[in-house]
Design an enzyme around this catalytic site. Structure first.
Site, PDB file in Angstrom:
ATOM      1  N   ASN A   1       0.872  -1.172   0.000  1.00  0.00           N
ATOM      2  CA  ASN A   1       0.000   0.000   0.000  1.00  0.00           C
ATOM      3  C   ASN A   1       0.912   1.226   0.000  1.00  0.00           C
ATOM      4  OD1 ASN A   1      -1.786   2.054   0.483  1.00  0.00           O
ATOM      5  ND2 ASN A   1      -2.281   1.433   2.586  1.00  0.00           N
ATOM      6  N   TRP A   2       1.047   1.836  -1.160  1.00  0.00           N
ATOM      7  CA  TRP A   2       1.993   2.958  -1.273  1.00  0.00           C
ATOM      8  C   TRP A   2       1.458   4.247  -0.666  1.00  0.00           C
ATOM      9  CZ3 TRP A   2       4.275   2.565  -6.950  1.00  0.00           C
ATOM     10  CH2 TRP A   2       5.201   1.507  -6.973  1.00  0.00           C
ATOM     11  N   LYS A   3       0.166   4.261  -0.352  1.00  0.00           N
ATOM     12  CA  LYS A   3      -0.454   5.489   0.189  1.00  0.00           C
ATOM     13  C   LYS A   3      -0.169   6.663  -0.754  1.00  0.00           C
ATOM     14  CE  LYS A   3      -0.131   3.397   4.678  1.00  0.00           C
ATOM     15  NZ  LYS A   3      -0.123   3.519   6.114  1.00  0.00           N
TER      16      LYS A   3
ATOM     17  N   HIS B   1      -9.600   1.464   4.446  1.00  0.00           N
ATOM     18  CA  HIS B   1      -8.349   1.612   5.201  1.00  0.00           C
ATOM     19  C   HIS B   1      -8.608   2.554   6.380  1.00  0.00           C
ATOM     20  CE1 HIS B   1      -4.299   2.761   6.295  1.00  0.00           C
ATOM     21  NE2 HIS B   1      -3.901   1.646   5.700  1.00  0.00           N
TER      22      HIS B   1
ATOM     23  N   GLU C   1      -6.992   4.907   7.591  1.00  0.00           N
ATOM     24  CA  GLU C   1      -6.729   6.331   7.310  1.00  0.00           C
ATOM     25  C   GLU C   1      -7.935   6.964   6.623  1.00  0.00           C
ATOM     26  OE1 GLU C   1      -2.973   5.742   5.335  1.00  0.00           O
ATOM     27  OE2 GLU C   1      -2.104   5.144   7.252  1.00  0.00           O
TER      28      GLU C   1
ATOM     29  N   GLU D   1      -5.732  -4.871  10.231  1.00  0.00           N
ATOM     30  CA  GLU D   1      -4.701  -3.872  10.494  1.00  0.00           C
ATOM     31  C   GLU D   1      -5.014  -3.125  11.790  1.00  0.00           C
ATOM     32  OE1 GLU D   1      -2.529  -2.728   6.603  1.00  0.00           O
ATOM     33  OE2 GLU D   1      -4.186  -1.348   6.885  1.00  0.00           O
TER      34      GLU D   1
ATOM     35  N   GLY E   1       2.201   2.270  10.753  1.00  0.00           N
ATOM     36  CA  GLY E   1       3.171   3.356  10.616  1.00  0.00           C
ATOM     37  C   GLY E   1       3.835   3.748  11.923  1.00  0.00           C
TER      38      GLY E   1
ATOM     39  N   SER F   1       3.068  -2.155  10.307  1.00  0.00           N
ATOM     40  CA  SER F   1       4.511  -2.206  10.553  1.00  0.00           C
ATOM     41  C   SER F   1       5.146  -3.559  10.208  1.00  0.00           C
ATOM     42  CB  SER F   1       4.836  -1.804  11.997  1.00  0.00           C
ATOM     43  OG  SER F   1       4.446  -0.460  12.232  1.00  0.00           O
TER      44      SER F   1
ATOM     45  N   GLY G   1       2.745  -1.214   4.268  1.00  0.00           N
ATOM     46  CA  GLY G   1       2.799   0.204   3.927  1.00  0.00           C
ATOM     47  C   GLY G   1       4.225   0.652   3.693  1.00  0.00           C
ATOM     48  N   GLY G   2       4.829   1.245   4.724  1.00  0.00           N
ATOM     49  CA  GLY G   2       6.171   1.827   4.612  1.00  0.00           C
ATOM     50  C   GLY G   2       7.209   0.930   3.944  1.00  0.00           C
TER      51      GLY G   2
HETATM   52  P1  PGA Z   1       2.627   0.264   7.619  1.00  0.00           P
HETATM   53  O1  PGA Z   1       1.191   0.509   6.925  1.00  0.00           O
HETATM   54  O2  PGA Z   1       3.152  -1.045   7.082  1.00  0.00           O
HETATM   55  O3  PGA Z   1       3.468   1.437   7.207  1.00  0.00           O
HETATM   56  O4  PGA Z   1       2.382   0.203   9.086  1.00  0.00           O
HETATM   57  C1  PGA Z   1       0.302  -0.535   6.684  1.00  0.00           C
HETATM   58  C2  PGA Z   1      -0.954  -0.010   6.074  1.00  0.00           C
HETATM   59  O5  PGA Z   1      -1.380   1.105   6.450  1.00  0.00           O
HETATM   60  O6  PGA Z   1      -1.573  -0.663   5.214  1.00  0.00           O
END
Ligand code: PGA
Length: 246
Positions: free
Chosen positions: A9-11, A94, A96, A166, A172, A209, A230-231
């Site tokens: 997930n590149w956001k 998600h 967010e 999640e 994050g 994470s 994500g990251g």
């Molecule tokens: P993260 O994000 O791996 O940076 O914690 C995961 C996500 O939000 O899908």
């Protein structure tokens, strides 16, 4: 059928050039991997990613979709728009988006139904806050989110659905759920899906994470089919290590 899946997930990161560089670096190294690899990229990268991944084993997804077909919805993107450029997956719900853009369970459900109607495969996110976990309400929260997101679906459509557990406090932050806690949560989601559809075969990922250092321990758990990353999906080398661990 349960499948091994690693999704990135590149956001709101990566320009088209970065996308092409990333795919060129990753693709030769994952030709033989056992997992299905998905990259969920910003809308502006979709067309490039889809073109560059043609004939490879990398699948491409968007990170959001609107639930109406067309009309006066400035700034929104429809499921048909995504499908017509051959987008395969879409992340829905998600945390967010739930938090920053006020997406409710009802909106998530409408998006899931609309995505499926247009031949997109939803990756549905569920997860609890730290407060909910501390109050022992994590399982209640995620099974409730699951039930609401899957309202009105057929048993057959589960084949085209992925759920990502999640925990919000792990996204994050560098904090990961322990592999045992993540497995318990995912087991509870699986039980909810069984209760609703008599099906335990749905693919369920852990997210929050995930890094090369903790991936293997998570993937060794019996109910965890892979990860939504994500990251650590922003660098081809770390994403590749996570793919290699599943
Ligand atoms: P993260 O994000 O791996 O940076 O914690 C995961 C996500 O939000 O899908």
């Amino acid at each position: 059928m349960r499948r091994k899946v690693i999704a990135g997930n590149w956001k709101m990161n990566m320009l088209p050039n970065d996308t092409i560089d990333f795919i060129n670096e990753l693709e030769p190294n994952i030709k033989k991997c056992e997992s299905e690899v998905i990259l969920c990229v910003p809308y502006t990268d979709l067309f490039y990613a889809i073109s560059f991944c043609q004939g490879t084993n990398i699948h491409i997804g968007a990170q959001n979709v609107f639930y109406e077909d067309s009309g006066a919805y400035t700034g929104e993107i429809s499921a048909q728009m995504l499908k017509c450029i051959n987008t395969e997956y879409v992340i829905i719900g998600h945390s967010e988006r739930r938090k920053l853009f006020n997406e409710t369970d009802e909106i998530v459900n409408k998006k899931v139904l609309k995505a499926l109607e247009n031949g997109l495969k939803p990756i549905i996110c569920v997860g609890e806050t730290l407060e909910e976990r501390e109050q022992n309400k994590a399982i209640e929260k995620i099974t409730d989110q699951t039930e609401k997101a899957l309202q009105g679906l057929t048993k057959e459509s589960l084949e085209n659905i992925i759920i990502a557990y999640e925990p919000i406090w792990a996204i994050g932050t560098g904090k990961t759920a322990t592999s045992k806690d993540a497995n318990e949560a995912i087991k509870a989601i699986r039980a909810k899906v069984k209760e609703m559809f008599e099906n335990t075969d749905i693919t369920i990922l852990y997210g929050g994470s995930v890094k090369p250092e903790n991936a293997k321990e998570l993937f060794d758990e019996p109910d965890i089919d892979g990860a939504l990353v994500g990251g650590a999906s922003l660098k081809a080398s770390s994403f590749e290590s996570i793919i290699g661990a599943n």
